[in-house]
Design a protein around this motif. Structure first.
Motif, PDB file in Angstrom:
ATOM      1  N   ARG A 148       0.840  -1.195   0.000  1.00 53.39           N
ATOM      2  CA  ARG A 148       0.000   0.000   0.000  1.00 53.39           C
ATOM      3  C   ARG A 148       0.879   1.251   0.000  1.00 53.39           C
ATOM      4  N   PRO A 149       0.444   2.322  -0.676  1.00 54.55           N
ATOM      5  CA  PRO A 149       1.198   3.578  -0.598  1.00 54.55           C
ATOM      6  C   PRO A 149       1.107   4.167   0.801  1.00 54.55           C
ATOM      7  N   LEU A 150       2.236   4.639   1.333  1.00 58.75           N
ATOM      8  CA  LEU A 150       2.288   5.171   2.680  1.00 58.75           C
ATOM      9  C   LEU A 150       2.129   6.692   2.666  1.00 58.75           C
ATOM     10  N   PRO A 151       1.684   7.277   3.771  1.00 61.84           N
ATOM     11  CA  PRO A 151       1.573   8.740   3.857  1.00 61.84           C
ATOM     12  C   PRO A 151       2.920   9.407   3.609  1.00 61.84           C
ATOM     13  N   LYS A 152       2.882  10.635   3.111  1.00 62.01           N
ATOM     14  CA  LYS A 152       4.108  11.381   2.836  1.00 62.01           C
ATOM     15  C   LYS A 152       4.062  12.726   3.561  1.00 62.01           C
ATOM     16  N   GLY A 153       5.186  13.432   3.531  1.00 57.96           N
ATOM     17  CA  GLY A 153       5.225  14.778   4.073  1.00 57.96           C
ATOM     18  C   GLY A 153       5.622  14.838   5.529  1.00 57.96           C
ATOM     19  N   ARG A 154       5.367  16.007   6.140  1.00 58.12           N
ATOM     20  CA  ARG A 154       5.698  16.243   7.532  1.00 58.12           C
ATOM     21  C   ARG A 154       4.443  16.555   8.334  1.00 58.12           C
ATOM     22  N   MET A 155       4.500  16.292   9.632  1.00 57.59           N
ATOM     23  CA  MET A 155       3.360  16.557  10.497  1.00 57.59           C
ATOM     24  C   MET A 155       3.198  18.058  10.723  1.00 57.59           C
ATOM     25  N   ASP A 156       1.958  18.498  10.630  1.00 54.85           N
ATOM     26  CA  ASP A 156       1.619  19.889  10.893  1.00 54.85           C
ATOM     27  C   ASP A 156       1.982  20.266  12.335  1.00 54.85           C
ATOM     28  N   TRP A 157       2.552  21.449  12.523  1.00 49.63           N
ATOM     29  CA  TRP A 157       3.004  21.866  13.847  1.00 49.63           C
ATOM     30  C   TRP A 157       1.851  22.013  14.838  1.00 49.63           C
ATOM     31  N   ASP A 158       0.713  22.496  14.406  1.00 48.54           N
ATOM     32  CA  ASP A 158      -0.423  22.645  15.331  1.00 48.54           C
ATOM     33  C   ASP A 158      -0.854  21.289  15.870  1.00 48.54           C
ATOM     34  N   LEU A 159      -0.910  20.296  14.988  1.00 45.02           N
ATOM     35  CA  LEU A 159      -1.262  18.942  15.416  1.00 45.02           C
ATOM     36  C   LEU A 159      -0.192  18.399  16.354  1.00 45.02           C
ATOM     37  N   TYR A 160       1.064  18.603  16.004  1.00 44.05           N
ATOM     38  CA  TYR A 160       2.167  18.121  16.835  1.00 44.05           C
ATOM     39  C   TYR A 160       2.096  18.719  18.241  1.00 44.05           C
ATOM     40  N   ARG A 161       1.919  20.014  18.330  1.00 44.64           N
ATOM     41  CA  ARG A 161       1.844  20.669  19.641  1.00 44.64           C
ATOM     42  C   ARG A 161       0.655  20.150  20.455  1.00 44.64           C
ATOM     43  N   THR A 162      -0.465  19.941  19.797  1.00 44.19           N
ATOM     44  CA  THR A 162      -1.647  19.425  20.493  1.00 44.19           C
ATOM     45  C   THR A 162      -1.368  18.060  21.111  1.00 44.19           C
ATOM     46  N   ILE A 163      -0.693  17.193  20.358  1.00 45.28           N
ATOM     47  CA  ILE A 163      -0.362  15.854  20.860  1.00 45.28           C
ATOM     48  C   ILE A 163       0.597  15.951  22.044  1.00 45.28           C
ATOM     49  N   ILE A 164       1.649  16.725  21.887  1.00 44.07           N
ATOM     50  CA  ILE A 164       2.645  16.848  22.963  1.00 44.07           C
ATOM     51  C   ILE A 164       2.017  17.462  24.210  1.00 44.07           C
ATOM     52  N   ASP A 165       1.207  18.495  24.038  1.00 46.61           N
ATOM     53  CA  ASP A 165       0.585  19.157  25.195  1.00 46.61           C
ATOM     54  C   ASP A 165      -0.275  18.184  25.992  1.00 46.61           C
ATOM     55  N   GLU A 166      -0.956  17.279  25.313  1.00 47.90           N
ATOM     56  CA  GLU A 166      -1.754  16.284  26.036  1.00 47.90           C
ATOM     57  C   GLU A 166      -0.849  15.260  26.714  1.00 47.90           C
ATOM     58  N   CYS A 167       0.186  14.830  26.026  1.00 49.58           N
ATOM     59  CA  CYS A 167       1.074  13.798  26.587  1.00 49.58           C
ATOM     60  C   CYS A 167       1.759  14.269  27.864  1.00 49.58           C
ATOM     61  N   VAL A 168       2.251  15.499  27.883  1.00 50.25           N
ATOM     62  CA  VAL A 168       3.025  15.953  29.043  1.00 50.25           C
ATOM     63  C   VAL A 168       2.143  16.134  30.280  1.00 50.25           C
ATOM     64  N   ARG A 169       0.845  16.263  30.095  1.00 45.94           N
ATOM     65  CA  ARG A 169      -0.056  16.359  31.260  1.00 45.94           C
ATOM     66  C   ARG A 169      -0.134  15.039  32.005  1.00 45.94           C
ATOM     67  N   HIS A 170       0.231  13.947  31.342  1.00 52.77           N
ATOM     68  CA  HIS A 170       0.109  12.616  31.930  1.00 52.77           C
ATOM     69  C   HIS A 170       1.436  12.038  32.414  1.00 52.77           C
ATOM     70  N   ARG A 171       2.520  12.766  32.271  1.00 53.38           N
ATOM     71  CA  ARG A 171       3.828  12.282  32.732  1.00 53.38           C
ATOM     72  C   ARG A 171       4.114  10.855  32.248  1.00 53.38           C
ATOM     73  N   MET A 172       4.165  10.700  30.951  1.00 57.83           N
ATOM     74  CA  MET A 172       4.433   9.395  30.348  1.00 57.83           C
ATOM     75  C   MET A 172       5.868   8.963  30.638  1.00 57.83           C
TER      76      MET A 172
END
Length: 315
Positions: A60-84
């Motif tokens: 199957r063809p795989l996704p290309k490109g880079r992750m959008d910064w707004d999406l990236y920040r949203t993910i990180i902001d949620e993760c750090v609240r949980h002390r992974m």
């Protein structure tokens, strides 16, 4: 593969002492309500075609490109609240292909709290002096370099498209810069897969990296849920079905589009368990699709799942 404990899905009314008793008596832990580890694909693709890796072998063809910064920040902001335990901005890719990888790591470093640490895995072919300085300044905790052997012919037959001399020079320069700048982090480690090619050289490999003060990990080979890889016959030991897997209990895997994959072995990206553009990680992690897969794994009902295809060497 054996593990010191097993997970279970707790009843909604299970109390703290119930969980303690079950751990002491049965060595079982309740499934986490939020992942302890996350891998995030900030850029798609890799500049190597390793013989044991599905990169370049998918149907199957795989996704290309880079992750959008707004999406990236949203993910990180949620993760750090949980002390992974760990946040890793890489997945099924060469993370140094992302020209902003240092900045992405710095964003995590500015937010994370104990005990969370950061780690990326790289083949080190793009670890130029400029990139090395960027990583040394990023707050990255662990830099793991995949270097499959120290014999040129074997390495280049394994890590197709890369040159051993360049990789070793890059790593030596990184270590020299780290010492010169008196940086404590990141810890540089070397990892490799136990294949027939490196098996005769294991002691030589360990000695080479020991002289540089570098910790080495030789990991068991798996087929990464791709039967073609097992058919290559490069594994140093027989590949056997998993008897137990903790990944869907502990780890989340996010592709460049923000989709949650079942596993780092889902190279064909056939099992999408959530979309972080439209829902939180916590919501997806506790959703019906994840819960059903966990129950099936606990019951040994893996028929029809990606997990059915997974095989690995015994350690």
């Amino acid at each position: 593969m054996g593990h010191p404990f097993r997970y279970y899905i707790p009843e909604d009314n299970a109390g703290f002492m119930d969980k303690v008793w079950r751990f002491i008596s049965k060595k079982e832990l309740p499934a986490w309500s939020f992942p302890r580890v996350i891998q995030i694909q900030t850029v798609a693709g890799c500049n190597a075609f390793c013989i044991f890796c599905p990169h370049g072998k998918t149907k199957r063809p795989l996704p290309k490109g880079r992750m959008d910064w707004d999406l990236y920040r949203t993910i990180i902001d949620e993760c750090v609240r949980h002390r992974m335990w760990r946040i890793s901005p890489y997945l099924m890719n060469e993370p140094l292909l992302d020209p902003e990888i240092g900045e992405r790591i710095r964003y995590i470093s500015s937010k994370k709290r104990f005990p969370t640490y950061t780690k990326i895995n790289t083949n080190a072919s793009l670890l130029t002096e400029e990139v090395a300085r960027d990583l040394l300044d990023s707050g990255l905790d662990v830099l793991t370099c995949s270097v499959h052997g120290i014999v040129k012919e074997k390495y280049e037959k394994t890590m197709v498209g890369l040159k051993l001399e360049k990789v070793l020079d890059n790593i030596d320069r990184f270590l020299e810069l780290k010492a010169k700048l008196r940086k404590k982090k990141p810890e540089l480690r070397v990892t490799m897969i136990r294949t027939k090619l490196i098996e005769p050289d294991v002691e030589k490999i360990r000695e080479y990296w020991k002289r540089r003060g570098v910790r080495v990990s030789i990991r068991p080979m798996s087929n990464r849920a791709n039967p073609q890889i097992a058919d290559l016959g490069v594994s140093a030991r027989p590949l056997e079905p998993f008897s137990w897997c903790v990944r869907p209990m502990e780890q989340a895997y996010v592709n460049v589009r923000g989709e949650l994959l079942l596993c780092c072995n889902d190279w064909e990206q056939t099992t999408i368990l959530g979309d972080l553009k439209t829902q939180s990680l916590e919501e997806a992690w506790n959703g019906d699709r994840y819960r059903e897969i966990r129950r099936r794994l606990l019951d040994g009902r893996v028929q029809g799942l990606l997990c059915e295809k997974c095989t690995m060497q015994r350690e």
